[in-house]
Design a protein around this motif. Structure first.
Motif: not given
Length: 291
Positions: A119-133
């Protein structure tokens, strides 16, 4: 069904063999306790970034790219351990490249008969969004694990009720939550999300966590929380909804889950949010009116 959730102290393995040896050790401990299903935490695979040079391990993009060279070995490791130990393993997550320079936070499970899924993670945290990848998943799944239908909500996903409700309506009675949080506030948010999902869906929720520090990694730098197995707060279950939780250096929280009791106790339930769920969908409740 006897399950275990890990409070995993992040290490600094010298090579893949050292990483594999530790996985064999800790999962062997769970197997020795008679467990049928073991849940490991989110981002555990990033521990392997320490096997690369510091200029790679300290750079998230570089470490994610380098980790792809170990993905086949990582998958084979848990498939082999599942078969050898006769244990269903939810192996935390592996950030998997799905397009050049683009990754999904993928939670894999492995069964002793050789079947596996994710199962892929659906919602991204701020850290994950900011990573840009890193990007969110686009599909919601349920699985049959050791005779029990289950879903996976990766960390932040456990804080969103509607996808978990869809998993519940697809037959899930157990929710696996591999998580990784770096603050007490973050740990509390996931804990509250897990408790809410257990309450409103009349299901068991099994949360694994990372702990300790890894100053060589921008993703695993600081880790906090307790591994916990949750139940509905109702007749037949603990008043606080906690079946088992880790304390101190304890590595596993272990509990026997009575899946049949979820249905049997429904008739005597003090509240039945799962049965009353559709009541909140009344047209009059879809928009609040200022008066």
């Amino acid at each position: 069904m006897k399950i275990a959730v890990a409070k995993y102290a992040v290490g600094n393995p010298a090579d893949f063999e050292a990483f594999a040896a530790r996985q064999r050790q800790i999962l062997g401990e769970a197997c020795g306790a008679g467990v049928e299903l073991a849940v490991l935490p989110e981002y555990l695979s990033l521990e392997l970034a320490s096997t690369f040079a510091p200029e790679i391990s300290r750079d998230l993009n570089a470490s994610l790219a380098a980790l792809q060279t170990l993905q086949s070995e990582w998958l084979a490791l848990y498939a082999d351990l599942s078969r050898e130990l006769r244990l269903v393993i939810q192996a935390g997550t592996f950030l998997t490249e799905v397009a050049p320079g683009r990754y999904r936070n993928r939670a894999w499970w492995f069964a002793p008969d050789g079947t596996r899924g994710y199962q892929d993670k659906l919602q991204l945290t701020g850290f994950e969004r900011d990573a840009g990848v890193i990007e969110g998943g686009d599909e919601l799944k349920v699985f049959d694990l050791a005779g029990v239908r289950a879903g996976i909500a990766v960390c932040y996903d456990s804080e969103f009720p509607l996808p978990v409700r869809a998993q519940r309506e697809a037959g899930a009675r157990l929710l696996l939550v591999p998580s990784c949080t770096d603050t007490q506030a973050g740990a509390t948010r996931v804990r509250v999300g897990c408790m809410a999902r257990a309450l409103e869906n009349r299901m068991f929720v099994a949360q694994a966590v990372t702990t300790g520090t890894a100053d060589w990694s921008p993703a695993l730098d600081t880790n906090t929380g307790e591994a916990t197995i949750y139940a509905p707060m109702d007749h037949g279950f603990p008043d606080d909804g906690i079946l088992a939780t880790t304390r101190g250096a304890q590595a596993w929280a272990i509990a026997d889950l009575d899946i049949d009791a979820l249905e049997c106790h429904r008739a005597q339930a003090q509240v039945a949010v799962d049965l009353d769920w559709d009541g909140q969908k009344a047209p009059a409740f879809r928009q609040a009116r200022h008066s």
